[in-house]
Design a protein around this motif. Structure first.
Motif, PDB file in Angstrom:
ATOM      1  N   VAL A 102      19.149  53.995  -5.042  1.00  0.00           N
ATOM      2  CA  VAL A 102      18.485  53.399  -6.124  1.00  0.00           C
ATOM      3  C   VAL A 102      18.178  51.783  -5.748  1.00  0.00           C
ATOM      4  O   VAL A 102      17.002  51.498  -5.834  1.00  0.00           O
ATOM      5  CB  VAL A 102      19.411  53.511  -7.446  1.00  0.00           C
ATOM      6  CG1 VAL A 102      18.741  52.427  -8.512  1.00  0.00           C
ATOM      7  CG2 VAL A 102      19.378  54.757  -8.058  1.00  0.00           C
ATOM      8  N   ARG A 103      19.027  51.202  -5.309  1.00  0.00           N
ATOM      9  CA  ARG A 103      19.046  49.673  -4.976  1.00  0.00           C
ATOM     10  C   ARG A 103      18.020  49.447  -3.882  1.00  0.00           C
ATOM     11  O   ARG A 103      17.265  48.700  -3.814  1.00  0.00           O
ATOM     12  CB  ARG A 103      20.303  49.068  -4.660  1.00  0.00           C
ATOM     13  CG  ARG A 103      21.047  48.946  -5.998  1.00  0.00           C
ATOM     14  CD  ARG A 103      22.232  47.622  -5.865  1.00  0.00           C
ATOM     15  NE  ARG A 103      22.629  47.322  -7.208  1.00  0.00           N
ATOM     16  CZ  ARG A 103      23.172  46.184  -7.347  1.00  0.00           C
ATOM     17  NH1 ARG A 103      23.310  45.199  -6.424  1.00  0.00           N
ATOM     18  NH2 ARG A 103      23.598  45.771  -8.671  1.00  0.00           N
ATOM     19  N   SER A 105      15.425  51.291  -3.222  1.00  0.00           N
ATOM     20  CA  SER A 105      14.188  51.679  -3.822  1.00  0.00           C
ATOM     21  C   SER A 105      13.688  50.724  -4.361  1.00  0.00           C
ATOM     22  O   SER A 105      12.639  50.427  -4.381  1.00  0.00           O
ATOM     23  CB  SER A 105      14.184  52.905  -4.917  1.00  0.00           C
ATOM     24  OG  SER A 105      14.686  52.700  -6.016  1.00  0.00           O
ATOM     25  N   TYR A 106      14.429  49.714  -5.040  1.00  0.00           N
ATOM     26  CA  TYR A 106      13.887  48.454  -5.302  1.00  0.00           C
ATOM     27  C   TYR A 106      13.218  47.632  -4.664  1.00  0.00           C
ATOM     28  O   TYR A 106      12.508  46.865  -4.453  1.00  0.00           O
ATOM     29  CB  TYR A 106      14.873  47.596  -6.286  1.00  0.00           C
ATOM     30  CG  TYR A 106      14.975  48.214  -7.820  1.00  0.00           C
ATOM     31  CD1 TYR A 106      13.997  47.987  -8.850  1.00  0.00           C
ATOM     32  CD2 TYR A 106      16.423  49.008  -8.288  1.00  0.00           C
ATOM     33  CE1 TYR A 106      14.339  48.572 -10.066  1.00  0.00           C
ATOM     34  CE2 TYR A 106      16.377  49.502  -9.345  1.00  0.00           C
ATOM     35  CZ  TYR A 106      15.460  49.035 -10.269  1.00  0.00           C
ATOM     36  OH  TYR A 106      15.584  49.853 -11.695  1.00  0.00           O
ATOM     37  N   PRO A 109       9.945  50.134  -2.421  1.00  0.00           N
ATOM     38  CA  PRO A 109       9.338  51.291  -3.304  1.00  0.00           C
ATOM     39  C   PRO A 109       8.491  52.067  -2.533  1.00  0.00           C
ATOM     40  O   PRO A 109       8.403  53.342  -2.931  1.00  0.00           O
ATOM     41  CB  PRO A 109       8.882  50.418  -4.458  1.00  0.00           C
ATOM     42  CG  PRO A 109       8.715  49.074  -3.735  1.00  0.00           C
ATOM     43  CD  PRO A 109       9.661  48.911  -2.882  1.00  0.00           C
ATOM     44  N   TYR A 163      13.561  56.264 -14.380  1.00  0.00           N
ATOM     45  CA  TYR A 163      13.135  54.676 -14.318  1.00  0.00           C
ATOM     46  C   TYR A 163      12.809  53.765 -13.085  1.00  0.00           C
ATOM     47  O   TYR A 163      11.832  53.153 -13.132  1.00  0.00           O
ATOM     48  CB  TYR A 163      14.285  53.981 -15.221  1.00  0.00           C
ATOM     49  CG  TYR A 163      14.164  52.716 -15.596  1.00  0.00           C
ATOM     50  CD1 TYR A 163      13.819  52.310 -16.945  1.00  0.00           C
ATOM     51  CD2 TYR A 163      14.383  51.725 -14.625  1.00  0.00           C
ATOM     52  CE1 TYR A 163      13.617  50.977 -17.356  1.00  0.00           C
ATOM     53  CE2 TYR A 163      14.041  50.148 -14.987  1.00  0.00           C
ATOM     54  CZ  TYR A 163      13.709  50.010 -16.317  1.00  0.00           C
ATOM     55  OH  TYR A 163      13.443  48.713 -16.753  1.00  0.00           O
ATOM     56  N   ASP A 164      13.923  53.878 -12.268  1.00  0.00           N
ATOM     57  CA  ASP A 164      13.423  52.943 -11.016  1.00  0.00           C
ATOM     58  C   ASP A 164      12.618  53.747 -10.114  1.00  0.00           C
ATOM     59  O   ASP A 164      12.700  55.089 -10.239  1.00  0.00           O
ATOM     60  CB  ASP A 164      14.962  52.541 -10.489  1.00  0.00           C
ATOM     61  CG  ASP A 164      15.698  53.959 -10.248  1.00  0.00           C
ATOM     62  OD1 ASP A 164      15.774  54.668  -8.921  1.00  0.00           O
ATOM     63  OD2 ASP A 164      16.582  54.479 -11.181  1.00  0.00           O
ATOM     64  N   SER A 167      14.651  57.092  -8.597  1.00  0.00           N
ATOM     65  CA  SER A 167      14.658  58.095  -9.656  1.00  0.00           C
ATOM     66  C   SER A 167      13.348  58.660  -9.930  1.00  0.00           C
ATOM     67  O   SER A 167      12.940  60.067 -10.255  1.00  0.00           O
ATOM     68  CB  SER A 167      15.239  57.626 -11.001  1.00  0.00           C
ATOM     69  OG  SER A 167      16.551  57.219 -10.734  1.00  0.00           O
ATOM     70  N   ASN A 168      12.134  58.007 -10.200  1.00  0.00           N
ATOM     71  CA  ASN A 168      10.959  58.169 -10.443  1.00  0.00           C
ATOM     72  C   ASN A 168      10.178  59.242  -9.546  1.00  0.00           C
ATOM     73  O   ASN A 168       9.709  60.035  -9.568  1.00  0.00           O
ATOM     74  CB  ASN A 168      10.081  57.150 -10.837  1.00  0.00           C
ATOM     75  CG  ASN A 168       8.665  57.426 -11.157  1.00  0.00           C
ATOM     76  OD1 ASN A 168       7.705  57.513 -10.856  1.00  0.00           O
ATOM     77  ND2 ASN A 168       8.678  57.663 -12.708  1.00  0.00           N
ATOM     78  N   PRO A 301      19.414  44.989 -10.422  1.00  0.00           N
ATOM     79  CA  PRO A 301      18.283  45.693 -10.967  1.00  0.00           C
ATOM     80  C   PRO A 301      18.755  46.991 -12.046  1.00  0.00           C
ATOM     81  O   PRO A 301      19.894  47.210 -11.982  1.00  0.00           O
ATOM     82  CB  PRO A 301      17.657  46.472  -9.773  1.00  0.00           C
ATOM     83  CG  PRO A 301      18.831  46.296  -8.643  1.00  0.00           C
ATOM     84  CD  PRO A 301      19.586  45.033  -8.903  1.00  0.00           C
ATOM     85  N   HIS A 302      17.998  47.249 -12.807  1.00  0.00           N
ATOM     86  CA  HIS A 302      18.429  48.207 -13.784  1.00  0.00           C
ATOM     87  C   HIS A 302      18.929  49.361 -13.212  1.00  0.00           C
ATOM     88  O   HIS A 302      18.475  50.084 -12.337  1.00  0.00           O
ATOM     89  CB  HIS A 302      17.145  48.472 -14.404  1.00  0.00           C
ATOM     90  CG  HIS A 302      17.321  49.566 -15.707  1.00  0.00           C
ATOM     91  ND1 HIS A 302      17.316  50.947 -15.490  1.00  0.00           N
ATOM     92  CD2 HIS A 302      17.700  49.558 -16.957  1.00  0.00           C
ATOM     93  CE1 HIS A 302      17.604  51.485 -16.457  1.00  0.00           C
ATOM     94  NE2 HIS A 302      17.747  50.849 -17.405  1.00  0.00           N
ATOM     95  N   GLU A 303      20.151  49.840 -13.816  1.00  0.00           N
ATOM     96  CA  GLU A 303      20.588  51.276 -13.696  1.00  0.00           C
ATOM     97  C   GLU A 303      21.099  51.811 -15.013  1.00  0.00           C
ATOM     98  O   GLU A 303      21.698  51.130 -15.734  1.00  0.00           O
ATOM     99  CB  GLU A 303      21.704  51.117 -12.628  1.00  0.00           C
ATOM    100  CG  GLU A 303      21.337  50.725 -11.199  1.00  0.00           C
ATOM    101  CD  GLU A 303      22.652  50.804 -10.258  1.00  0.00           C
ATOM    102  OE1 GLU A 303      23.091  51.935 -10.060  1.00  0.00           O
ATOM    103  OE2 GLU A 303      22.886  49.651  -9.476  1.00  0.00           O
TER     104      GLU A 303
END
Length: 360
Positions: A102-103, A105-106, A109, A163-164, A167-168, A301-303
């Motif tokens: 996840v991180r 990917s921020y 992207p 969301y991130d 995940s998206n 970042p959002h999780e």
């Protein structure tokens, strides 16, 4: 000498003896465990992945290189992937290649979408052009669902909207699979096409950054307190062999009967849902040596704060169910880590754990 794994019911791995299987991402954490299972079961495995560059990677530690037909390539390279599949002529394809963090990917992207979305497009388009494949599985994630921070588990028929970017991109990979399945694999003679959505996996040989158990192990080896970033986030934790047993059960059943194809969740029983701090407690107890953790809650970042999966479809239709609780999963992970770091044979430990899980 190849050992042949047994098992019972829908997890009988004798089915895989002699089967020609193509795995993308076979050098990753999950891919290595899956490849090891299949080699022990007597399968003929071709792996397609970027060549591992680090010595401290499970694929190298597991001594798999000489047991698999390795093809080094990028899933974004359509021509390379097509040539590899045409050469392998597999009956079964399991797509695991991904940017899985996840991180990360921020931070990257575009690359995340390229790998996770176009990689799926490419593998499915390759399968569309050959006639040997009977069973295809796309491994995605529990994070494909639109997360409403609710207490009950998400079901396979609920809205996909990660969301991130990670995940998206996996939600997009699901939609790509859906489109190809309906557009090109909708006849009775077409290969069975499915996706698998599993929870957070733990196990020996995961050296990833920004994952709680690898972070715990790194701290334990250095005799340092474990720093927990999001101690109150709830996730479905399970041993890697749990999700892989689900993948193999599904892949086998849909090979034999196309009516089993679909989307399936593979997660733990209710006692496998812990917040990160509770998981750290379980780890500290299993490791011993008075290890402890400290709260370093940050505004990263959002999780998601809470994420659960409903696994009733897999239990009822596939007759699959988890075997190891979270305490056993952590104990097995600690066993492997101590074997590896303190001079034991980590490859043998891996084999022993696989045999223990799949024993009759």
């Amino acid at each position: 000498m190849v050992q042949h794994l047994g098992g019972s019911g829908n997890m009988d791995l004798t089915f895989y003896q002699g089967k020609k299987i193509f795995i993308t991402g076979h050098t990753g954490f999950k891919g290595t465990w899956l490849s090891k299972i299949l080699i022990l079961a007597g399968a003929e495995v071709t792996g397609y992945s970027l060549e591992p560059s680090k010595e401290e990677i499970l694929f190298n530690i597991s001594k798999l290189k000489d047991d698999i037909h390795n093809i080094w390539g990028d899933v974004r390279d359509l021509n390379s992937l097509r040539n590899a599949i045409e050469e392998a002529q597999p009956e079964i394809v399991i797509h695991m290649a991904a940017q899985p963090l996840v991180r990360e990917s921020y931070e990257n992207p575009v690359e995340t979408y390229e790998i996770n979305v176009m990689g799926t497009v490419n593998i499915l388009d390759c399968i569309r052009e050959i006639n040997c494949v009977r069973s295809f599985l796309n491994v995605t994630t529990d994070k494909v669902y639109e997360n409403n921070e609710r207490q009950d588990g998400y079901r396979e028929d609920e809205r996909l909207c990660g969301y991130d970017p990670y995940s998206n991109s996996k939600s997009c990979s699901e939609l790509v699979t859906y489109s190809y399945k309906n557009s090109f694999f909708n006849e009775k003679r077409s290969p069975a096409i499915s996706t698998a959505r599993s929870g957070n996996v733990i196990g020996g040989g995961d050296f990833s950054k920004d994952r709680i158990i690898p972070d715990c192990i790194r701290s334990a080896i250095k005799h340092q307190n474990i720093v927990v970033r999001n101690p109150y986030s709830i996730r479905p934790y399970q041993h890697v062999l749990e999700s892989l047993s689900g993948y193999l059960t599904l892949t086998k059943l849909q090979y034999e009967d196309k009516s089993f194809e679909g989307n399936y969740n593979f997660g733990p029983e209710d006692n496998g849902y812990l917040n990160t701090g509770e998981l750290a407690d379980v780890f500290c107890k299993a490791w011993g040596q008075k290890l402890c953790w400290v709260n370093n809650e940050t505004k990263g970042p959002h999780e998601a704060g809470i994420l659960k999966l409903d696994i009733q479809k897999s239990k009822k239709k596939l007759l699959w169910e988890p075997k190891w609780g979270i305490e056993s999963a952590v104990e097995k992970t600690v066993e492997w880590a101590k074997t590896y770091y303190f001079g034991g044979d980590a490859a043998e430990c891996m084999v022993n754990q696989i045999e223990s899980y799949f024993e009759k």
